[in-house]
Enzyme design. Structure first.
Site, PDB file in Angstrom:
ATOM      1  N   LYS A 170       0.826  -1.218   0.000  1.00  0.00           N
ATOM      2  CA  LYS A 170       0.000   0.000   0.000  1.00  0.00           C
ATOM      3  C   LYS A 170       0.858   1.265   0.000  1.00  0.00           C
ATOM      4  CE  LYS A 170      -3.817  -0.398   2.681  1.00  0.00           C
ATOM      5  NZ  LYS A 170      -4.578  -0.713   3.903  1.00  0.00           N
ATOM      6  N   LYS A 229       2.332   2.650   2.228  1.00  0.00           N
ATOM      7  CA  LYS A 229       1.983   3.514   3.366  1.00  0.00           C
ATOM      8  C   LYS A 229       2.988   3.268   4.483  1.00  0.00           C
ATOM      9  CE  LYS A 229      -3.085   4.052   3.120  1.00  0.00           C
ATOM     10  NZ  LYS A 229      -4.336   3.977   3.905  1.00  0.00           N
TER      11      LYS A 229
END
Ligand code: C2G
Length: 136
Positions: free
Chosen positions: A45, A47
């Site tokens: 992701k 992230k």
């Protein structure tokens, strides 16, 4: 016992997340949150979370709407999760509309709920970043 599941990173927990979790719980009796692991966030992701998986899990477990927190280790565990956790309803914010419709093939109801417009983890980070440089 109607069982609901939702997935997410839930970093810098905020009232947009709480609004989602409250509405998800309203759709059943038992809410499972599949929480993205640090590895999944980083590798798939892109992230980098502020709080670790354990810290984000601790925060979620303190929320009255949440009954169980499980790890989300990858994109492809959802089909199996529906059976493993005997899920009746799958809920996500509407930024994901359409992306998980295939889960109806596993016999679950799929619902996308309106996001809470004005708040996001990204916005919090940006706002804080701007404010912290103001002090210099
Ligand atoms: N959300 C919301 N309103 C906001 C912010 C988030 O309703 N202002 C919802 C999102 O739509 C999502 C949930 O809160 O349903 C968690 O948000 P994120 O932590 O950003 O989750 P995301 O990174 O979208 O991960 O496999 C699915 C992914 O793990 C979802």
């Amino acid at each position: 016992m109607k069982r609901v599941i939702t997935y997410g990173t839930f970093d810098l927990l905020h009232y947009g997340h709480i609004n989602l979790l409250r509405r998800a719980k309203e759709r059943g009796d038992y809410l499972i949150v599949a929480l993205s692991t640090d590895e999944f966030n980083w590798s798939k992701k892109q992230k980098k979370t502020y709080f670790s998986y354990e810290q984000r899990k601790q925060l979620l477990e303190a929320i009255r709407y949440v009954d169980l927190v499980i790890p989300e280790k990858g994109w492809d565990q959802k089909r199996n999760d529906m059976h493993l956790y005997q899920v009746d309803t799958f809920v996500m914010g509407d930024d994901w509309t359409g992306k998980f419709d295939f889960l109806t093939e596993e016999g679950v109801k799929v619902e996308y709920l309106p996001r809470t417009k004005e708040i996001s983890t990204t916005k919090i980070k940006a706002d804080l970043g701007i404010k912290s440089t103001d002090h210099k």
